[in-house]
Enzyme design. Structure first.
Site, PDB file in Angstrom:
ATOM      1  N   ARG A  15       0.834  -1.198   0.000  1.00 60.61           N
ATOM      2  CA  ARG A  15       0.000   0.000   0.000  1.00 60.61           C
ATOM      3  C   ARG A  15       0.873   1.254   0.000  1.00 60.61           C
ATOM      4  NH1 ARG A  15      -3.527  -1.423   5.240  1.00 60.61           N
ATOM      5  NH2 ARG A  15      -1.529  -2.405   5.761  1.00 60.61           N
ATOM      6  N   LYS A  75       1.741   2.034   7.405  1.00 62.84           N
ATOM      7  CA  LYS A  75       2.090   1.243   8.582  1.00 62.84           C
ATOM      8  C   LYS A  75       3.034   2.004   9.493  1.00 62.84           C
ATOM      9  CE  LYS A  75       0.931  -2.280   9.538  1.00 62.84           C
ATOM     10  NZ  LYS A  75      -0.226  -2.608  10.394  1.00 62.84           N
ATOM     11  N   TYR A  94      -0.947   4.447  10.719  1.00 64.58           N
ATOM     12  CA  TYR A  94      -1.347   3.454  11.724  1.00 64.58           C
ATOM     13  C   TYR A  94      -0.130   3.190  12.609  1.00 64.58           C
ATOM     14  CZ  TYR A  94      -5.531   2.237   8.990  1.00 64.58           C
ATOM     15  OH  TYR A  94      -6.735   2.270   8.334  1.00 64.58           O
ATOM     16  N   HIS A  96      -0.522   1.638  16.228  1.00 63.52           N
ATOM     17  CA  HIS A  96      -0.762   0.475  17.102  1.00 63.52           C
ATOM     18  C   HIS A  96       0.316   0.383  18.179  1.00 63.52           C
ATOM     19  CE1 HIS A  96      -4.019  -0.938  14.539  1.00 63.52           C
ATOM     20  NE2 HIS A  96      -3.238  -0.799  13.491  1.00 63.52           N
ATOM     21  N   GLU A 118      -5.720   4.764  13.836  1.00 67.05           N
ATOM     22  CA  GLU A 118      -6.630   3.830  14.512  1.00 67.05           C
ATOM     23  C   GLU A 118      -7.330   4.403  15.734  1.00 67.05           C
ATOM     24  OE1 GLU A 118      -2.577   2.999  16.404  1.00 67.05           O
ATOM     25  OE2 GLU A 118      -3.343   3.446  14.391  1.00 67.05           O
ATOM     26  N   ASP A 270      -2.483  -6.776  15.285  1.00 59.77           N
ATOM     27  CA  ASP A 270      -1.881  -5.442  15.389  1.00 59.77           C
ATOM     28  C   ASP A 270      -1.926  -4.905  16.809  1.00 59.77           C
ATOM     29  OD1 ASP A 270      -0.803  -4.713  12.926  1.00 59.77           O
ATOM     30  OD2 ASP A 270      -2.745  -4.188  12.107  1.00 59.77           O
TER      31      ASP A 270
END
Length: 366
Positions: A15, A75, A94, A96, A118, A270
């Site tokens: 991505r 990510k 993101y 996490h 998130e 995750d």
């Protein structure tokens, strides 16, 4: 503002943080956008596509970080990127954090501003930037689970939909949120018998209303989970506690109660996973077996379908990227309570309590 879009370097992550359409909106608003060479290639976007909408292509990831004020990616940064992030950066991705103490400490050390997709949260409690990837992951969980049920890959040898004269496979879905509902929808579409569990009766009533009759709901408790894992072929872990570690709903000893070849897909990986034996895997090496139970725990499942995932992600992140670029992170977060919930770490301080709780840190002492 100067926005940087680096190429994702996590294993098999195809991505990209921004589509050419998204870059067009930024350059139209007089922002400068640096895109790393071939950053969009895995998602089907060429460098020329970005150049055509005003982006400047840079050769290396080091150049992108050094030249940019805000980094927009997909990510969480990995080890190679840690030295590239400094106090001048706003990083929108993101993160996490609750699943990685090392990442958390590194982002605290560099004193950047970390805004996590998130935890951006609407007033109704929904997570608009997590939703599309949860939809992708929930649907993929069944796609991957069905594949790994095949005998050559050490599964039970069950066809989820069955055939005339043979009962269908049985799927247990833990969690009736976005992931769980999408997984149940896909499994039901294949003709499998589906049991979906949650502790939220409102969600279970909703599922009961909208799903076909071969999707049944059940209140989630350890007793009920232990009972159901004995006769279900595919188990999907789809629970989420916003910004915090996922609860362990399936413990190591429960694996022995499952039939050999049962497949578990832990979409909560995750956030540490909702299965005690979960450890993050990659698309390159996606599964492992413990007690004859096949575990699929890929931490970036949507990365396998990057064209769909990148379009879905940019659809929801772009309005927030524009707000951050137009107003700066402080004013944007002051004016937008939803975006403000995405602030996780600000200039060396944790501002999202669940992260500190995940590591038993005292947030006030930091």
């Amino acid at each position: 503002m100067i926005i940087g879009v680096p190429k994702e370097i996590k294993n098999n992550e195809n991505r990209v943080g921004m589509t050419p359409a998204g870059v067009f909106e930024l350059t139209k608003n007089n922002h400068k956008v640096f895109v790393q060479k071939n950053a969009g290639f895995g998602s089907g976007f060429l460098d020329q596509d970005y150049k055509d909408v005003g982006a400047i292509i840079l050769e290396t990831i080091q150049e992108v970080y050094a030249s940019s004020d805000m980094i927009v990616k997909v990510k969480e940064p990995i080890e190679e990127e840690y030295p590239l992030i400094t106090s001048k950066h706003v990083v929108f991705t993101y993160f996490h954090f609750a699943s990685s103490e090392i990442l958390t400490k590194e982002m605290l050390k560099n004193k950047s501003v970390c805004i996590a997709y998130e935890t951006v949260e609407d007033k109704d409690g929904s997570l608009p930037l997590l939703t599309p990837m949860s939809e992708v992951a929930g649907r993929m969980a069944i796609q991957q689970g069905a594949k790994y049920l095949e005998k050559p890959i050490k599964g039970r040898g069950v066809l989820l939909g069955g055939v005339p004269g043979v009962p269908p496979g049985r799927v247990l879905v833990l969690g009736a949120g976005i992931v769980g509902i999408q997984a149940a929808k896909m499994a039901a579409g294949l003709g499998a018998h589906v049991t979906i569990m949650d502790i939220n009766m409102k969600q279970l009533r909703y599922v009961n209303d909208v799903m076909p009759n071969h999707v049944v709901t059940e209140f989630s408790s350890e007793y009920n989970i232990r009972k159901r894992i004995k006769d279900h072929d595919l188990i999907i872990g789809g629970v989420l506690i916003k910004g915090a570690k996922a609860p362990k709903l399936i413990t190591r000893d429960m694996l022995k109660e499952m039939r050999p070849g049962t497949v578990v897909v832990d979409v909560a990986v995750d956030q540490g996973g909702c299965i005690e034996t979960t450890k993050a895997t990659t698309h390159e090496d996606p599964t492992y077996i413990i007690d004859d139970v096949v575990h699929y725990c890929v931490a970036n499942m949507p990365g396998a379908v990057p064209y769909t995932s990148t379009l879905a992600l940019t659809n929801v992140t772009l309005p927030y990227v524009l707000r951050l670029a137009n107003l700066g992170w402080q004013k944007a977060c002051e004016q937008d309570e939803t975006l403000a919930k995405g602030l996780n770490i600000v200039k060396g301080k944790i501002v999202y309590e669940e992260i500190a709780e995940a590591f038993n840190w005292n947030i006030d002492a930091m």
